[in-house]
Design a protein around this motif. Structure first.
Motif, PDB file in Angstrom:
ATOM      1  N   LEU A  38       0.845  -1.186   0.000  1.00 25.08           N
ATOM      2  CA  LEU A  38       0.000   0.000   0.000  1.00 25.08           C
ATOM      3  C   LEU A  38       0.882   1.239   0.000  1.00 25.08           C
ATOM      4  N   ARG A  39       0.544   2.229  -0.805  1.00 26.07           N
ATOM      5  CA  ARG A  39       1.364   3.446  -0.903  1.00 26.07           C
ATOM      6  C   ARG A  39       1.453   4.198   0.413  1.00 26.07           C
ATOM      7  N   THR A  40       0.463   4.038   1.281  1.00 17.45           N
ATOM      8  CA  THR A  40       0.434   4.774   2.544  1.00 17.45           C
ATOM      9  C   THR A  40       1.201   4.069   3.658  1.00 17.45           C
ATOM     10  N   GLN A  41       1.807   2.916   3.373  1.00 20.41           N
ATOM     11  CA  GLN A  41       2.507   2.158   4.403  1.00 20.41           C
ATOM     12  C   GLN A  41       3.972   1.951   4.020  1.00 20.41           C
ATOM     13  N   VAL A  42       4.807   1.833   5.042  1.00 14.78           N
ATOM     14  CA  VAL A  42       6.206   1.512   4.790  1.00 14.78           C
ATOM     15  C   VAL A  42       6.498   0.040   5.054  1.00 14.78           C
ATOM     16  N   SER A  43       5.549  -0.646   5.673  1.00 14.44           N
ATOM     17  CA  SER A  43       5.688  -2.085   5.910  1.00 14.44           C
ATOM     18  C   SER A  43       4.581  -2.804   5.153  1.00 14.44           C
ATOM     19  N   GLY A  44       4.511  -4.098   5.317  1.00 12.07           N
ATOM     20  CA  GLY A  44       3.469  -4.867   4.656  1.00 12.07           C
ATOM     21  C   GLY A  44       3.770  -5.169   3.204  1.00 12.07           C
ATOM     22  N   LEU A  45       5.051  -5.387   2.895  1.00 10.44           N
ATOM     23  CA  LEU A  45       5.456  -5.683   1.523  1.00 10.44           C
ATOM     24  C   LEU A  45       5.017  -7.099   1.141  1.00 10.44           C
ATOM     25  N   HIS A  46       4.336  -7.212   0.012  1.00  3.41           N
ATOM     26  CA  HIS A  46       3.924  -8.504  -0.535  1.00  3.41           C
ATOM     27  C   HIS A  46       4.854  -8.848  -1.691  1.00  3.41           C
ATOM     28  N   SER A  47       4.979 -10.119  -2.000  1.00  4.62           N
ATOM     29  CA  SER A  47       5.809 -10.499  -3.140  1.00  4.62           C
ATOM     30  C   SER A  47       5.334 -11.815  -3.729  1.00  4.62           C
TER      31      SER A  47
END
Length: 106
Positions: A38-47
């Motif tokens: 999500l553009r509003t978050q710095v964590s929570g990266l999916h791959s």
């Protein structure tokens, strides 16, 4: 690059031509991985691991959306990272442009 998906859609397959300032990059000896958050978050990266079209000379990487990949509505920033067999990697796009996509409620 910008595109839109409806919540829980798994098609179309994401198709991206990977290039740098010199043009199309041959990714035939690499494994493309697609990353998004999500553009509003710095964590929570999916791959998710993508595939290379043909022999890779065209620089085209494909990502087939998995179950749950597009479950949460929002605006996402994304990029590709190709891990080559010689241990090197390269991120796309690499010119400060981002892949932006939006998941809308279905």
């Amino acid at each position: 690059m910008q595109f839109w998906l409806s919540q829980n859609d798994r098609l179309p397959v994401l198709t991206t031509e990977l290039s740098d300032s010199q043009g199309v990059v041959d990714i035939g000896s690499g494994i493309p991985v697609f990353y998004w958050r999500l553009r509003t978050q710095v964590s929570g990266l999916h791959s998710g691991i993508g595939t290379v079209l043909g022999d890779g000379a065209s620089g085209v990487a494909l990502y087939t959306w998995g179950t749950g990949d597009v479950a949460s509505p929002g605006v996402y920033a994304a990029y590709w990272k190709v891990n080559f067999t010689d241990g090197k990697c390269m991120t796309f796009p690499n010119d400060n442009e981002k892949i932006i996509f939006q998941i809308t409620e279905s």
